[in-house]
Design a protein around this motif. Sequence first.
Motif, PDB file in Angstrom:
ATOM      1  N   ILE A  75       0.863  -1.188   0.000  1.00  0.00           N
ATOM      2  CA  ILE A  75       0.000   0.000   0.000  1.00  0.00           C
ATOM      3  C   ILE A  75       0.892   1.227   0.000  1.00  0.00           C
ATOM      4  O   ILE A  75       1.875   1.306   0.753  1.00  0.00           O
ATOM      5  CB  ILE A  75      -0.942   0.008   1.221  1.00  0.00           C
ATOM      6  N   VAL A  76       0.575   2.181  -0.838  1.00  0.00           N
ATOM      7  CA  VAL A  76       1.313   3.430  -0.920  1.00  0.00           C
ATOM      8  C   VAL A  76       0.562   4.511  -0.147  1.00  0.00           C
ATOM      9  O   VAL A  76      -0.673   4.555  -0.154  1.00  0.00           O
ATOM     10  CB  VAL A  76       1.521   3.848  -2.389  1.00  0.00           C
ATOM     11  N   GLN A  77       1.331   5.347   0.563  1.00  0.00           N
ATOM     12  CA  GLN A  77       0.767   6.454   1.325  1.00  0.00           C
ATOM     13  C   GLN A  77       1.550   7.729   1.022  1.00  0.00           C
ATOM     14  O   GLN A  77       2.736   7.672   0.697  1.00  0.00           O
ATOM     15  CB  GLN A  77       0.815   6.173   2.833  1.00  0.00           C
ATOM     16  N   SER A  78       0.887   8.831   1.193  1.00  0.00           N
ATOM     17  CA  SER A  78       1.528  10.136   1.042  1.00  0.00           C
ATOM     18  C   SER A  78       1.776  10.711   2.426  1.00  0.00           C
ATOM     19  O   SER A  78       0.867  10.742   3.265  1.00  0.00           O
ATOM     20  CB  SER A  78       0.643  11.080   0.230  1.00  0.00           C
ATOM     21  N   PRO A  79       3.007  11.177   2.716  1.00  0.00           N
ATOM     22  CA  PRO A  79       3.260  11.765   4.040  1.00  0.00           C
ATOM     23  C   PRO A  79       2.400  12.994   4.318  1.00  0.00           C
ATOM     24  O   PRO A  79       2.078  13.277   5.474  1.00  0.00           O
ATOM     25  CB  PRO A  79       4.756  12.123   3.983  1.00  0.00           C
ATOM     26  N   ASN A  80       2.017  13.724   3.283  1.00  0.00           N
ATOM     27  CA  ASN A  80       1.187  14.924   3.442  1.00  0.00           C
ATOM     28  C   ASN A  80      -0.096  14.735   2.646  1.00  0.00           C
ATOM     29  O   ASN A  80      -0.202  15.155   1.485  1.00  0.00           O
ATOM     30  CB  ASN A  80       1.944  16.161   2.947  1.00  0.00           C
ATOM     31  N   PRO A  81      -1.098  14.056   3.238  1.00  0.00           N
ATOM     32  CA  PRO A  81      -2.330  13.803   2.480  1.00  0.00           C
ATOM     33  C   PRO A  81      -3.084  15.100   2.207  1.00  0.00           C
ATOM     34  O   PRO A  81      -3.065  16.043   3.004  1.00  0.00           O
ATOM     35  CB  PRO A  81      -3.115  12.871   3.417  1.00  0.00           C
ATOM     36  N   THR A  82      -3.739  15.138   1.082  1.00  0.00           N
ATOM     37  CA  THR A  82      -4.540  16.302   0.677  1.00  0.00           C
ATOM     38  C   THR A  82      -6.008  15.920   0.680  1.00  0.00           C
ATOM     39  O   THR A  82      -6.377  14.744   0.664  1.00  0.00           O
ATOM     40  CB  THR A  82      -4.122  16.777  -0.721  1.00  0.00           C
ATOM     41  N   SER A  83      -6.835  16.933   0.679  1.00  0.00           N
ATOM     42  CA  SER A  83      -8.277  16.716   0.616  1.00  0.00           C
ATOM     43  C   SER A  83      -8.835  17.563  -0.533  1.00  0.00           C
ATOM     44  O   SER A  83      -8.751  18.809  -0.498  1.00  0.00           O
ATOM     45  CB  SER A  83      -8.933  17.126   1.934  1.00  0.00           C
TER      46      SER A  83
END
Length: 818
Positions: free
Chosen positions: A189-197
Motif C-alpha cells: 500500500i502506498v501512502q503520502s506523508p502529506n495527504p490532501t483533501s
Amino acid sequence: MSSHSHRATTKTANKAFKSGHASKGSLKQKAKGRLPGKDSSTSHLSSAQTKLARRNTTKQLQQQKRAAIVQEARLFQGRGGVPRIVCVIELGDGTDARRCVKELAGVLGEEAEGVEVDGKGVVNVNASRFKTSLQFLIPPARDLYTILDCTKAADYVVFLLSDETDVSEWGDTLLRCLQGQGVGEVVAIVQSPNPTSPPTPPPSATLKSLLSFIRYFFPTQEKVFNTSISSDASVALRHLCEGTPKDVSWRAGRAWVVNEGPLGWVEDKEAEEGKGTLVVQGFIRGGRLSADRLVHLQNFGDFQVEKIISAPVATAASHRAASTSMSGTASTPTVLSARNPTTSDTLISLNDPDYMENEQTWPTEEEMASAPAASGSMGPPQSTSSLSKKKTVPKGTSSYQAAWIVDDEEEKAEGEDDDDSEDGMSVDGGLEARDGPEGLEGLDGKDEGEEEEEEEVELESRLGESDRFEDLDNEEEEEQLENYRQSRQNLDRTDLAFPDEVDTPKHIPASTRFARFRGLKSFRTSPWDPYENLPVDYAKIFGFEDYDKTGRRVLREGKEVGVEVGTRVEVHIKNVPKEVYESQNPSLPFFMFGLFEHEHKQSVLHFVVQRNTEYEEPVKSKDALILCVGPRRYRINPIYSQHTRGGGKGANNVHKSERFLRAGTATVATVYGPIVFGNQPCLLLKETSDPLAPILVAQGSFLNADTKRIIAKRIILTGHPFKVHKKTATIRFMFFNPEDVLYFSPVQMHTKYGRTGHIAESLGTHGYFKAHFDNVINQMDTVCMSLYKRTYPKWSEPFVAPTAGSIVDMEEDEEMDA
C-alpha cells in the motif's frame, strides 16, 4: 530381351518369436518416455485403461486439494470463525499504520464506527459484510525483533510505502530478514506523508517504481494499492477478507496462539515463590496443540502446559441456550487436553553425564606400599618415587591422561636431571603452570582465534583488578577502532590468498605445537572415528540413531494428536515467573508457540547459510551472532564448515572447517542448541549500537542434528625445495629440528603444482630433509603438508530481545542514577 532387376534388399522378414514377456526395448518404446508411477497395480491394464486410471488419480488429487482450500477458507468464516491476523509495517518515512487501518475500516461504514485505533497495537475489526473478522497488529516503528515476532503469527503482511521518499537502509534490512524468515500473503500500500483533501493519486511512474521494488523481494505482487482512494481501499479490504492466505512452510503443523485481551494469572501455592499459572486465551492456529508438549513464550523460554480448556465465542445461539437452561448459564468449559505425567515432555534439556563410567582408577601410594611383593601384577614394579615423578605434558592434559603418557625421561637413568622441564608443564596430581613470562603459548594446539580469546579474557581480568579506568579521547578511540577493523580485513585477505597456511614456530617443537593434529591420506575417504576423544560437552547433549526417521514420526504425531485447529481455548501454563505476566505490554500482542516432541533437548545443530551480500565486514568463526530459527532466538558463536554439494556426507562424514564466512557460496554453521524438526528458516544477526536495529549477516535453513558430523580444521605447513634432482628434493624451512622430521615422516605431502611425495630421511640438525615425489618437481614449487584437527562449537544461550519500552526504562534509570 527382358531386362533383369535385383531385389531391393537381401534381408528376409522372419516370423516374430512368440514370447510371453515383453522385451526391455518394446516396453521402452511403448512407454514413449513416460516414467513409471509409484503404484504398479495398473501394469497389467491396457494403454486405454491405464490412461483412464491416471485421469482418475489426477481427479482425486484435485478434489482433495480443493477440499483442503475450502476447509481452510471456512476456518475464517462465520461469527465464531478465526480472525484474520494482518500485520501493518511502516517502511517509508512519513507513513502511518493507524491511518491505514482507519482507511481500511472506513470502507465498512457503520460496522466500524466504534473501532478505536489511536494508541493501540492490536485493533479488532468485525467485517460482517464479508462474514469474517480482522485483527490488525501494529508493531512499533523501527523495532526489528517485534516486527519479526508479529509477522511469524500473521496471515497477511501489509507494507506501507511512501510516494515521496525511498525505503531506508533499515527498511531494506527488514525486507531481507522477512524474505529469509518467510511470511504469509503480502499486500503493498502506498501512502503520502502529506495527504490532501480531496486525495490525489500518485503518478503512474511512482506506482510502477514501487511495484518493481516490492517485486524484487516478493515476486508474486501484482498491484500497489492506495487506500486514500475509496475504490482502492475497498479492493484491498476485499483481498484481506475473502482471500485465502498462503501458509508458511516452517509453520505447517506447528500450533501457535495469539492472546486475546489481557493475560490471566493464577497463584499456585505448590509452585516456587514468584511462580504461578499463566492463562493464555485465543484460537489455535497452524496445527494441533497437545498438553503433553511444551510451549515457547517469546523472550521467556519453554514451559509445560497443565491443561487446555475450551473457550467458545459467545454467540446469539449460546445466549439463547443459556437463557433457556435451568442454571441460567452457558455450557460449562470442558477440558480438551490435560497433561499426562507419564507421557508428557519434561524440561530436561541436558544429559547428566556419569564421569565415573568406564573410569580406570590409579592406585594410591599407600595401596602400592601395602601390596605384597609377589602379587603377580603385570609390568615392572614401580617405586614411590616413580609415582610422584613430574612429567612434561601438553597443556590441558588431565592427571589421568598424563599417567598413560610415556615420557622420554622415563627411559633415562634415575640419576639424570630433567633439563627439559622448563619447556613444559609439570604434573604431580594436578597441573602446574610455568612461571616464565612468556608461558607455553600454543602447546595445546589451539588455533589463533582461541589464543586471541584467551588474551582478551586475561586483559578483562586485569582490567577488573584495576581500580582506575580512564576513557580514551574520541579521536584516539576512532583511530584504534579503525586499526582493529583494518587488521581484521588484512587477516581476511591473507586467509583468502593463502588458505590454512601457518608458519612452523622455531621456539616450540612442531610435534608439541601441533600435537592434536593428524595427517590424512584422503580427506574424503580416510577413516575417522566420530566417538574418539570427545569433549565433556558431548556427554551432555542428545542424539538420534536416525534423525530423519524420528523427525517424520514427530511431525506426523503433531498433526494427529491434540486439540484441532480453529478451536478457541484457554491454555494454562504452569510454573511461569510472575514477571512474564507483569511485563506484558497491553498495546502489543502476546504469542505462544507449541513445540514438537524432543524440541527442548540440546544437541548439535547444523544450518546451511549464505552470507548477505550487503554486509561487508569480515565474519570470523566463533564471532558472536544472534540466531533466529522458528519461534526462538539464541546468542551463538558458530563454527563454519564446507557444505558438500548435494548434501552428501562422504565415506567418513568429515568436512573442512572455514575460518571465515565467505560470500557467494553455501556454508554450514554449527552450534549447540535445542533440537529442531522440519524445514526451519534461520537468520544470523549482529548487534549494533542501536539495540532495535541489528544487521543481517546471513540467512539460510536448518540442515540436520547430526552429532557424528566431523568438522576438521586444516593447517598447511610449507617448505621450500632447496636442492632438486628429478623426483628427489631437499626441503627446508618446514621444520627446524630432526625430531620433528621423524615425527611427521608418515604424513603424505603434496605440492602446489600437483605432485605427491613423502619424507625419505632427515638431513643435518636444522630440520632439512630429503623427500621423494611421484614425478619431477619444479624448483619454483612449494611443498605442503596438511594436518587436521576436529573442532567443536561453543554453547549458546537464549537471547532476550530488547523492546522500545525496556530501552526507555533503562535510559530513565541511568539518568536517575546519574
